[in-house]
Write a protein that holds these residues in place. Structure first.
Motif, PDB file in Angstrom:
ATOM      1  N   ALA A 142       0.834  -1.209   0.000  1.00 39.16           N
ATOM      2  CA  ALA A 142       0.000   0.000   0.000  1.00 39.16           C
ATOM      3  C   ALA A 142       0.869   1.261   0.000  1.00 39.16           C
ATOM      4  CB  ALA A 142      -0.939  -0.007   1.208  1.00 39.16           C
ATOM      5  N   LEU A 143       1.924   1.258   0.792  1.00 35.85           N
ATOM      6  CA  LEU A 143       2.848   2.395   0.833  1.00 35.85           C
ATOM      7  C   LEU A 143       3.502   2.605  -0.535  1.00 35.85           C
ATOM      8  CD1 LEU A 143       4.490   4.512   2.508  1.00 35.85           C
ATOM      9  CD2 LEU A 143       6.141   2.678   2.926  1.00 35.85           C
ATOM     10  N   LEU A 179       4.132   5.679  -5.447  1.00 33.68           N
ATOM     11  CA  LEU A 179       4.188   5.667  -6.916  1.00 33.68           C
ATOM     12  C   LEU A 179       3.085   6.545  -7.517  1.00 33.68           C
ATOM     13  CD1 LEU A 179       5.048   1.928  -7.640  1.00 33.68           C
ATOM     14  CD2 LEU A 179       6.580   3.910  -7.762  1.00 33.68           C
ATOM     15  N   PHE A 180       1.905   6.499  -6.923  1.00 32.82           N
ATOM     16  CA  PHE A 180       0.812   7.354  -7.387  1.00 32.82           C
ATOM     17  C   PHE A 180       1.161   8.827  -7.163  1.00 32.82           C
ATOM     18  CE2 PHE A 180      -3.113   9.723  -6.544  1.00 32.82           C
ATOM     19  CZ  PHE A 180      -3.751   9.569  -7.773  1.00 32.82           C
ATOM     20  N   LEU A 195      10.738  16.023  -1.409  1.00 33.14           N
ATOM     21  CA  LEU A 195      11.406  15.999  -2.721  1.00 33.14           C
ATOM     22  C   LEU A 195      12.090  14.655  -2.949  1.00 33.14           C
ATOM     23  CD1 LEU A 195      12.942  19.591  -2.745  1.00 33.14           C
ATOM     24  CD2 LEU A 195      11.092  18.724  -4.197  1.00 33.14           C
ATOM     25  N   ARG A 196      12.727  14.141  -1.913  1.00 31.39           N
ATOM     26  CA  ARG A 196      13.405  12.848  -2.021  1.00 31.39           C
ATOM     27  C   ARG A 196      12.393  11.734  -2.286  1.00 31.39           C
ATOM     28  NH1 ARG A 196      16.885  13.969   1.571  1.00 31.39           N
ATOM     29  NH2 ARG A 196      15.555  13.565   3.346  1.00 31.39           N
ATOM     30  N   LEU A 197      11.284  11.737  -1.567  1.00 31.52           N
ATOM     31  CA  LEU A 197      10.247  10.723  -1.774  1.00 31.52           C
ATOM     32  C   LEU A 197       9.633  10.813  -3.163  1.00 31.52           C
ATOM     33  CD1 LEU A 197       8.165  10.618   1.529  1.00 31.52           C
ATOM     34  CD2 LEU A 197       9.538   8.793   0.552  1.00 31.52           C
ATOM     35  N   HIS A 198       9.521  12.024  -3.661  1.00 27.42           N
ATOM     36  CA  HIS A 198       8.870  12.253  -4.951  1.00 27.42           C
ATOM     37  C   HIS A 198       9.774  11.883  -6.124  1.00 27.42           C
ATOM     38  CE1 HIS A 198       6.589  14.531  -8.040  1.00 27.42           C
ATOM     39  NE2 HIS A 198       5.573  14.126  -7.310  1.00 27.42           N
ATOM     40  N   ASP A 199      11.058  11.794  -5.890  1.00 29.02           N
ATOM     41  CA  ASP A 199      12.027  11.479  -6.942  1.00 29.02           C
ATOM     42  C   ASP A 199      11.888  10.010  -7.347  1.00 29.02           C
ATOM     43  OD1 ASP A 199      14.194  11.083  -8.603  1.00 29.02           O
ATOM     44  OD2 ASP A 199      15.657  11.917  -7.202  1.00 29.02           O
ATOM     45  N   ALA A 200      11.640   9.757  -8.609  1.00 29.90           N
ATOM     46  CA  ALA A 200      11.444   8.389  -9.105  1.00 29.90           C
ATOM     47  C   ALA A 200      12.698   7.531  -8.969  1.00 29.90           C
ATOM     48  CB  ALA A 200      10.994   8.430 -10.564  1.00 29.90           C
ATOM     49  N   THR A 221      14.488   7.446  -6.339  1.00 25.30           N
ATOM     50  CA  THR A 221      14.593   7.086  -4.922  1.00 25.30           C
ATOM     51  C   THR A 221      13.743   5.851  -4.660  1.00 25.30           C
ATOM     52  OG1 THR A 221      14.818   9.420  -4.371  1.00 25.30           O
ATOM     53  CG2 THR A 221      14.231   7.954  -2.583  1.00 25.30           C
ATOM     54  N   GLY A 222      14.192   5.037  -3.744  1.00 25.57           N
ATOM     55  CA  GLY A 222      13.432   3.841  -3.381  1.00 25.57           C
ATOM     56  C   GLY A 222      12.226   4.173  -2.527  1.00 25.57           C
TER      57      GLY A 222
END
Length: 168
Positions: A109-110, A115-116, A133-138, A140-141
């Motif tokens: 789910a996370l 990804l969404f 920004l780090r989370l939004h970067d494709a 980044t894991g």
């Protein structure tokens, strides 16, 4: 009462691991080491028999072997591997499959949510936050430590440690 006090250690470090993974994409070694040390102190309180302690150690070792292999193959992060093993040490084999199932569901789910979110631009205020920004970067894991920690907290009330510490 000492065993109940030690149960505060586990939820605290799980929350700390999740927050650290969210904000930095790292789970420091000191968190897993603190969890392992906390279990050792808890084991010394006499809450468990030696065979039960041995089984908890085996659960932690098994999860470490599997997750270290996944880390070596580049499938998961090293912090996730160590956190899962330290968690297995606390949960033992009795709740290990439930933990892994809940962690998989929450992790899925996370992953889907991140990804969404990555398909949409960040709102202005959020776009100024380094972790967002780090989370939004494709490239980044996924901070899977969040799912591992949340699953551990969901499963904890069902464990032998929790039941015995509360005198049940």
């Amino acid at each position: 009462m000492a065993s109940f006090g030690l149960l505060i250690v586990f939820p605290f470090f799980m929350a700390y691991a999740a927050a650290s993974d969210l904000l930095t994409m790292l789970i420091p070694n000191r968190i897993s080491l603190a969890l392992a040390a906390g279990f050792c102190v808890l084991a010394a309180t006499g809450l468990f028999s030696l065979p039960e302690i041995g089984m908890h150690l085996c659960a932690g070792a098994l999860v470490l072997a599997v997750t270290f292999t996944l880390f070596a193959l580049g499938k998961i992060g090293g912090g996730d591997a160590k956190l899962a093993a330290a968690t297995a040490l606390w949960l033992g084999f009795d709740q290990l499959l439930d933990y892994l199932l809940v962690a998989s569901i929450l992790g899925g789910a996370l992953t889907l949510a991140i990804l969404f979110a990555r398909t949409h631009p960040l709102p202005g205020a959020v776009a100024r936050l380094p972790f967002a920004l780090r989370l939004h970067d494709a490239k980044t894991g996924i901070p899977y430590g969040i799912a591992l920690a949340a699953a551990a907290l969901v499963i904890l009330p069902e464990t032998l440690i929790w039941t015995r510490a509360l005198g049940g």
